[in-house]
Enzyme design. Sequence first.
Site, PDB file in Angstrom:
ATOM      1  N   GLU A 138       8.062  23.033  12.752  1.00  0.00           N
ATOM      2  CA  GLU A 138       6.676  23.198  13.242  1.00  0.00           C
ATOM      3  C   GLU A 138       6.080  24.542  12.835  1.00  0.00           C
ATOM      4  OE1 GLU A 138       9.294  23.712  14.956  1.00  0.00           O
ATOM      5  OE2 GLU A 138       8.993  25.146  16.589  1.00  0.00           O
ATOM      6  N   HIS A 173      13.087  25.408  12.572  1.00  0.00           N
ATOM      7  CA  HIS A 173      11.793  25.052  13.164  1.00  0.00           C
ATOM      8  C   HIS A 173      10.793  24.513  12.149  1.00  0.00           C
ATOM      9  CE1 HIS A 173      12.276  26.909  17.227  1.00  0.00           C
ATOM     10  NE2 HIS A 173      13.249  27.537  16.590  1.00  0.00           N
ATOM     11  N   CYS A 226      15.566  23.147  17.979  1.00  0.00           N
ATOM     12  CA  CYS A 226      16.166  24.365  18.537  1.00  0.00           C
ATOM     13  C   CYS A 226      16.570  24.146  19.994  1.00  0.00           C
ATOM     14  CB  CYS A 226      15.219  25.552  18.352  1.00  0.00           C
ATOM     15  SG  CYS A 226      16.026  27.144  18.546  1.00  0.00           S
TER      16      CYS A 226
END
Lengths: 94, 226
Positions: B198, B196, B87
Amino acid sequence: MARVVVDVMLKPEILDPQGQAVQRALPRLGFEGIADVRQGKRFELEVEGPVDDAALARIHEIAETFLANTVIEDFSVKVEVGEGADAAAGKAGS
Amino acid sequence: MTARVGVVTFPGTLDDRDTQRAVRTAGLEAVPLWHRDKDLKQVDAVILPGGFSYGDYLRAGAISRFSPVMESVIDQAKAGMPVLGICNGFQVLTETHLLPGAMLRNNHLHFICRDQKLRVENAETAWTRSYEQGQEINIPLKNIDGRYVADERVLDELEAEGRVVFRYRELNPNGSLRDIAGISNAAGNVVGLMPHPEHAVEPLIGTGRTDGLGFFTSILKRLVSA
């Protein structure tokens, strides 16, 4: 102090949805006849010392490496005339 | 010895802790790095996490690009160290020109937050080896400056060299050209993407799936085989 203005605009081929949103709002506000709007950025740099070729070259470098992303944006550099005292007075009055 | 993965925190970074956690969940050691550090603390790889570094003032990622830590990251990335930009990290990587193109305001001008399907178009980069070519994964996406652009020549080059690593599936959330969600450099060690991973490494949170874990286990595979 002299003022140098750097204008940054998205390149013509890059879609500018912010400009389009402004353009679409205009008829709603009663402003007809504006075929297109593109939105850019203006930087006003107050330069210490003389704005000579060396200073302009440095500002060009600032614009090219930092103020504009030349992958997507074009920029122009302009020197604004007017003495430091006048510019300061103008600012105070605004 | 466990592989050490540096996670950079800039002022305005939001996802550094989630990223450190994802790194640990994959069995790696997470090493926090501060934007003023020039020293990368002998890490084996670096992740630039999501957020709004320096408030996204000027342009997303533009100011961070000149931070001391990035000088070292750029040098090491050019020398072959794996670097992942998620991002805002992807935006930083385009601003450094480690990755081509640029990120712009979403075509609809809205901040978007959704679970996003992606297709893994290249499972041979340093960060995608745990996936299969063509595999579809579902991970969260949240951004306002997520529209990937590059000129036609660069886009053709990316396609020809297999450097479009991820493409949006079912819905293009931001107007990115050719549905591009993520790309790599020519060597495949530097990867950037807008969604994302994560946020999808534990079943309890995010999409409820662990589709993002592969990014972090990929790096382990690469470091062990190196």
